[in-house]
Design a protein around this motif. Structure first.
Motif, PDB file in Angstrom:
ATOM      1  N   ALA A   1       0.845  -1.196   0.000  1.00  0.00           N
ATOM      2  CA  ALA A   1       0.000   0.000   0.000  1.00  0.00           C
ATOM      3  C   ALA A   1       0.881   1.247   0.000  1.00  0.00           C
ATOM      4  CB  ALA A   1      -0.938  -0.002   1.205  1.00  0.00           C
ATOM      5  N   ASP A   2       0.445   2.241  -0.730  1.00  0.00           N
ATOM      6  CA  ASP A   2       1.173   3.507  -0.764  1.00  0.00           C
ATOM      7  C   ASP A   2       0.818   4.343   0.465  1.00  0.00           C
ATOM      8  OD1 ASP A   2       2.265   2.808  -3.195  1.00  0.00           O
ATOM      9  OD2 ASP A   2       0.656   3.769  -4.360  1.00  0.00           O
ATOM     10  N   ARG A   3       1.787   5.172   0.880  1.00  0.00           N
ATOM     11  CA  ARG A   3       1.592   6.104   1.990  1.00  0.00           C
ATOM     12  C   ARG A   3       1.120   5.369   3.255  1.00  0.00           C
ATOM     13  NH1 ARG A   3      -1.813  11.227   0.383  1.00  0.00           N
ATOM     14  NH2 ARG A   3      -0.888  11.861   2.395  1.00  0.00           N
ATOM     15  N   ARG A   4       1.734   4.232   3.488  1.00  0.00           N
ATOM     16  CA  ARG A   4       1.405   3.424   4.666  1.00  0.00           C
ATOM     17  C   ARG A   4       2.718   2.948   5.280  1.00  0.00           C
ATOM     18  NH1 ARG A   4      -3.137   0.329   6.416  1.00  0.00           N
ATOM     19  NH2 ARG A   4      -2.554  -1.552   7.567  1.00  0.00           N
ATOM     20  N   TRP A   5       2.907   3.225   6.576  1.00  0.00           N
ATOM     21  CA  TRP A   5       4.164   2.926   7.257  1.00  0.00           C
ATOM     22  C   TRP A   5       3.893   1.994   8.426  1.00  0.00           C
ATOM     23  CZ3 TRP A   5       8.227   5.107   4.687  1.00  0.00           C
ATOM     24  CH2 TRP A   5       7.906   6.172   3.827  1.00  0.00           C
ATOM     25  N   ILE A   6       4.780   1.033   8.574  1.00  0.00           N
ATOM     26  CA  ILE A   6       4.602   0.009   9.605  1.00  0.00           C
ATOM     27  C   ILE A   6       5.729   0.125  10.620  1.00  0.00           C
ATOM     28  CG2 ILE A   6       4.455  -2.461  10.082  1.00  0.00           C
ATOM     29  CD1 ILE A   6       3.385  -2.858   7.274  1.00  0.00           C
ATOM     30  N   VAL A   7       5.344   0.318  11.871  1.00  0.00           N
ATOM     31  CA  VAL A   7       6.295   0.374  12.979  1.00  0.00           C
ATOM     32  C   VAL A   7       6.193  -0.947  13.736  1.00  0.00           C
ATOM     33  CG1 VAL A   7       6.986   1.571  15.086  1.00  0.00           C
ATOM     34  CG2 VAL A   7       6.022   2.868  13.165  1.00  0.00           C
TER      35      VAL A   7
ATOM     36  N   GLY B   1      -1.296  13.028   6.482  1.00  0.00           N
ATOM     37  CA  GLY B   1      -2.377  12.140   6.071  1.00  0.00           C
ATOM     38  C   GLY B   1      -1.965  10.702   5.853  1.00  0.00           C
ATOM     39  N   ASP B   2      -0.663  10.387   5.938  1.00  0.00           N
ATOM     40  CA  ASP B   2      -0.216   9.001   5.779  1.00  0.00           C
ATOM     41  C   ASP B   2      -0.698   8.144   6.946  1.00  0.00           C
ATOM     42  OD1 ASP B   2       0.995   9.823   3.515  1.00  0.00           O
ATOM     43  OD2 ASP B   2       3.060   9.383   4.134  1.00  0.00           O
ATOM     44  N   THR B   3      -0.829   6.855   6.691  1.00  0.00           N
ATOM     45  CA  THR B   3      -1.251   5.908   7.729  1.00  0.00           C
ATOM     46  C   THR B   3      -0.022   5.286   8.382  1.00  0.00           C
ATOM     47  OG1 THR B   3      -3.298   5.391   6.542  1.00  0.00           O
ATOM     48  CG2 THR B   3      -2.560   3.810   8.198  1.00  0.00           C
TER      49      THR B   3
ATOM     50  N   THR C   1      -1.505  -3.542  15.982  1.00  0.00           N
ATOM     51  CA  THR C   1      -2.805  -3.647  15.305  1.00  0.00           C
ATOM     52  C   THR C   1      -3.522  -2.305  15.258  1.00  0.00           C
ATOM     53  OG1 THR C   1      -3.858  -4.273  17.395  1.00  0.00           O
ATOM     54  CG2 THR C   1      -3.057  -6.054  15.995  1.00  0.00           C
ATOM     55  N   THR C   2      -2.827  -1.236  15.635  1.00  0.00           N
ATOM     56  CA  THR C   2      -3.442   0.095  15.705  1.00  0.00           C
ATOM     57  C   THR C   2      -3.021   0.926  14.498  1.00  0.00           C
ATOM     58  OG1 THR C   2      -3.348   0.018  18.120  1.00  0.00           O
ATOM     59  CG2 THR C   2      -3.698   2.174  17.100  1.00  0.00           C
ATOM     60  N   GLU C   3      -3.987   1.550  13.836  1.00  0.00           N
ATOM     61  CA  GLU C   3      -3.724   2.421  12.700  1.00  0.00           C
ATOM     62  C   GLU C   3      -3.914   3.882  13.122  1.00  0.00           C
ATOM     63  OE1 GLU C   3      -5.801   1.519   9.158  1.00  0.00           O
ATOM     64  OE2 GLU C   3      -4.986  -0.512   8.962  1.00  0.00           O
ATOM     65  N   LEU C   4      -2.931   4.703  12.825  1.00  0.00           N
ATOM     66  CA  LEU C   4      -2.964   6.118  13.166  1.00  0.00           C
ATOM     67  C   LEU C   4      -2.771   6.943  11.904  1.00  0.00           C
ATOM     68  CD1 LEU C   4      -0.551   5.884  16.243  1.00  0.00           C
ATOM     69  CD2 LEU C   4      -3.056   5.896  16.306  1.00  0.00           C
ATOM     70  N   GLU C   5      -3.278   8.173  11.938  1.00  0.00           N
ATOM     71  CA  GLU C   5      -3.097   9.086  10.805  1.00  0.00           C
ATOM     72  C   GLU C   5      -2.048  10.137  11.189  1.00  0.00           C
ATOM     73  OE1 GLU C   5      -5.629  12.354   8.185  1.00  0.00           O
ATOM     74  OE2 GLU C   5      -6.699  10.705   9.192  1.00  0.00           O
ATOM     75  N   TRP C   6      -1.050  10.287  10.324  1.00  0.00           N
ATOM     76  CA  TRP C   6       0.049  11.197  10.620  1.00  0.00           C
ATOM     77  C   TRP C   6      -0.374  12.652  10.415  1.00  0.00           C
ATOM     78  CZ3 TRP C   6       4.731  11.066  12.792  1.00  0.00           C
ATOM     79  CH2 TRP C   6       5.573  12.170  12.607  1.00  0.00           C
ATOM     80  N   SER C   7       0.041  13.504  11.370  1.00  0.00           N
ATOM     81  CA  SER C   7      -0.208  14.944  11.259  1.00  0.00           C
ATOM     82  C   SER C   7       1.036  15.684  11.695  1.00  0.00           C
ATOM     83  CB  SER C   7      -1.394  15.362  12.142  1.00  0.00           C
ATOM     84  OG  SER C   7      -1.541  16.768  12.144  1.00  0.00           O
ATOM     85  N   GLU C   8       1.408  16.693  10.950  1.00  0.00           N
ATOM     86  CA  GLU C   8       2.579  17.483  11.311  1.00  0.00           C
ATOM     87  C   GLU C   8       2.299  18.380  12.516  1.00  0.00           C
ATOM     88  OE1 GLU C   8       5.540  17.242  10.346  1.00  0.00           O
ATOM     89  OE2 GLU C   8       5.302  15.881   8.645  1.00  0.00           O
ATOM     90  N   ASP C   9       1.039  18.740  12.712  1.00  0.00           N
ATOM     91  CA  ASP C   9       0.673  19.544  13.872  1.00  0.00           C
ATOM     92  C   ASP C   9       0.420  18.603  15.045  1.00  0.00           C
ATOM     93  OD1 ASP C   9      -0.210  21.322  15.738  1.00  0.00           O
ATOM     94  OD2 ASP C   9      -1.949  22.031  14.590  1.00  0.00           O
ATOM     95  N   GLN C  10       1.375  18.497  15.935  1.00  0.00           N
ATOM     96  CA  GLN C  10       1.269  17.573  17.060  1.00  0.00           C
ATOM     97  C   GLN C  10       1.090  18.296  18.393  1.00  0.00           C
ATOM     98  OE1 GLN C  10       4.408  14.667  16.970  1.00  0.00           O
ATOM     99  NE2 GLN C  10       3.969  14.041  14.872  1.00  0.00           N
ATOM    100  N   SER C  11       0.483  19.451  18.339  1.00  0.00           N
ATOM    101  CA  SER C  11       0.160  20.168  19.568  1.00  0.00           C
ATOM    102  C   SER C  11      -0.990  19.467  20.281  1.00  0.00           C
ATOM    103  CB  SER C  11      -0.233  21.612  19.249  1.00  0.00           C
ATOM    104  OG  SER C  11      -1.422  21.636  18.468  1.00  0.00           O
TER     105      SER C  11
END
Length: 468
Positions: A372-378, A422-424, A429-439
């Motif tokens: 999948a594109d724009r999807r990162w696995i930690v 907006g990347d995942t 088993t948890t999916e999060l949406e990336w945001s540059e604003d982390q306040s």
């Protein structure tokens, strides 16, 4: 035709109980503080030796074994009760391996003696309640943890009978008849090959001593390679201290039978030939059965078999059987006094295990999902467990998780990989949406939107955020 000395079972340890968020509300206690208790630990799954069992037939109908989960934590600092352990009864000589494990990985356990026990799966830790998170800077925490998931796996069971002496021979040589004469065992006896399909145990008490005999079903040429049920039976010879080699006196080639069986033992495991062997030339009560006895005796002496270890017997009439048993006892007494020898380097976890991982939370890897594109696995043992125990219903828990991602360097590693708005990001088993604003304000707004989307109740949000 089935031999019940192997089985596959599914074991599941109990999950840890969920922690509780609660506050003291007693009359005349103006600042009671948090009082949420911890969840209980899940129960473990144990394997325990039971000498009343001599096969794995009990696992034919029941495959799934689950321990009790821990109870939920409660208010007033009430901790949940621990889940009850589950004991699985197995016969002596059982080896347990995790299914599909690498060949070089040691078994989970190998149990030989009565009462011996080992853990197969450890229960999950109970989640902490909000009372456990109270600090000087945060004296009214509004978060709790889910319980840790208990270990679950498929386990392969293999039985290698624990006996003093193994009775071996070609099919229809009279092994079962000999066992029935030696002991009170009542194996099926008939005049056709492969009457015995399952190894039998018998206890012989004579001259104030006890000897355990194992009747190993008939072996064919090529048994070491799995011909017939060779592997199913040859394994039972490994734990015996000595062997009684029964030769069929009515065979057209008794010497060839003896040589073929010795070859199979050597090809399966060369150490089997190192075991002392007492040879019993059987069926001398039948006509023409004694025609080859002198020739066989001469051959055995040439093979290095001591003359005192060669007997002419009739298992059907009992002739010569007592002398055979007395000689077997002498052979056993001359051997070193040792307990049943383990055939594997098993882990054998005897102490009560509570899963305490040595994995560091900063030990992780970040990879791009190839599917999948724009999807990162930690991935990482500790961070996966941390994500699984985070209760996302509480904003403070979400904020805590965000701080851990930043403190461990996961956010930095994601940016280095090229993560974009907006990347995942998948953690366990948890999916999060990336945001540059982390306040905290942005995180709180995202948490509220996610709660609205799921339609779940808002918990612990009254005080947040402190500043927007």
């Amino acid at each position: 035709m089935r031999c019940f000395d192997t089985a596959n079972i599914y074991v599941k340890a109990g999950d840890g109980g969920k922690g509780c968020v609660a506050f003291r509300r007693e009359k005349h206690v103006p600042r009671g503080g948090p009082s949420g208790g911890n969840g209980g630990n899940g129960g473990n799954v144990w394997a325990v030796v039971d000498d009343s069992l001599n096969s794995l037939a009990a696992f034919r109908k029941q495959l799934h074994y689950r321990a009790t989960p821990g109870s939920l934590g409660g208010g007033s600092n009430r901790h949940g009760s621990n889940g009850a352990d589950l004991e699985i009864r197995v016969p002596p000589g059982t080896i347990m391996r995790q299914r599909d494990a690498p060949e070089d990985e040691p078994p989970l356990a190998e149990l030989l003696t009565v009462g011996e026990r080992a853990v197969l799966a450890t229960g999950g830790r109970g989640g902490r309640g909000n009372a456990s998170f109270k600090t000087g800077r945060n004296n009214a925490p509004t978060l709790a943890e889910f319980g840790e998931t208990g270990v679950e796996m498929w386990v392969e069971l293999e039985l290698k009978l624990v006996a003093d002496v193994g009775i071996i021979g070609v099919p229809n040589a009279g092994k079962s008849t000999l066992l029935s004469v030696l002991s009170n065992a009542k194996p099926k006896v008939a005049d056709y090959p492969f009457t015995t399909l399952v190894p039998n145990l018998g206890v012989c008490e004579m001259d104030y001593s006890t000897t355990v005999f194992a009747d190993i079903p008939g072996l064919l040429e090529g048994a070491h390679a799995g011909v017939g049920l060779g592997h199913e039976f040859l394994r039972h010879c490994q734990r015996t201290r000595a062997l009684v080699h029964v030769i069929d006196g009515t065979s057209s080639d008794p010497i060839g039978d003896y040589k073929a069986l010795c070859t199979e033992l050597e090809l399966f495991n060369a150490t089997l030939l190192d075991k002392p062997q007492v040879v019993a030339y059987n069926k001398i009560d039948l006509p023409d059965s004694g025609d080859y006895i002198d020739e066989v005796r001469e051959f055995l002496l040439g093979e290095g078999v001591p003359p005192e270890d060669i007997f002419a017997i009739s298992a059907a009439t009992g002739k010569g059987v007592k002398d055979l048993v007395r000689r077997v006892r002498i052979v056993l007494d001359e051997l070193p006094v040792v307990e049943a020898v383990k055939t594997t380097d098993a882990l054998n976890m005897r102490e009560l295990p509570r899963r305490v991982s040595s994995a560091d939370i900063s030990d992780f890897t970040v990879t791009a999902d190839p599917e999948a594109d724009r999807r990162w696995i930690v991935t990482g043992e500790a961070i996966d467990r941390f994500a699984a125990m985070t209760n996302w219903d509480y904003y403070e828990a979400t904020l805590r998780f965000q701080k851990v991602l930043d403190a461990t360097g996961i956010n930095k590693a994601l940016r280095a990989k090229g993560v974009q708005e907006g990347d995942t990001v998948v953690v366990g088993t948890t999916e999060l949406e990336w945001s540059e604003d982390q306040s905290e304000g942005a995180l709180y707004a995202a948490w509220r939107e996610e709660k609205k989307a799921r339609g779940t109740a808002w918990q612990g949000s009254a005080r947040w955020p402190h500043a927007v």
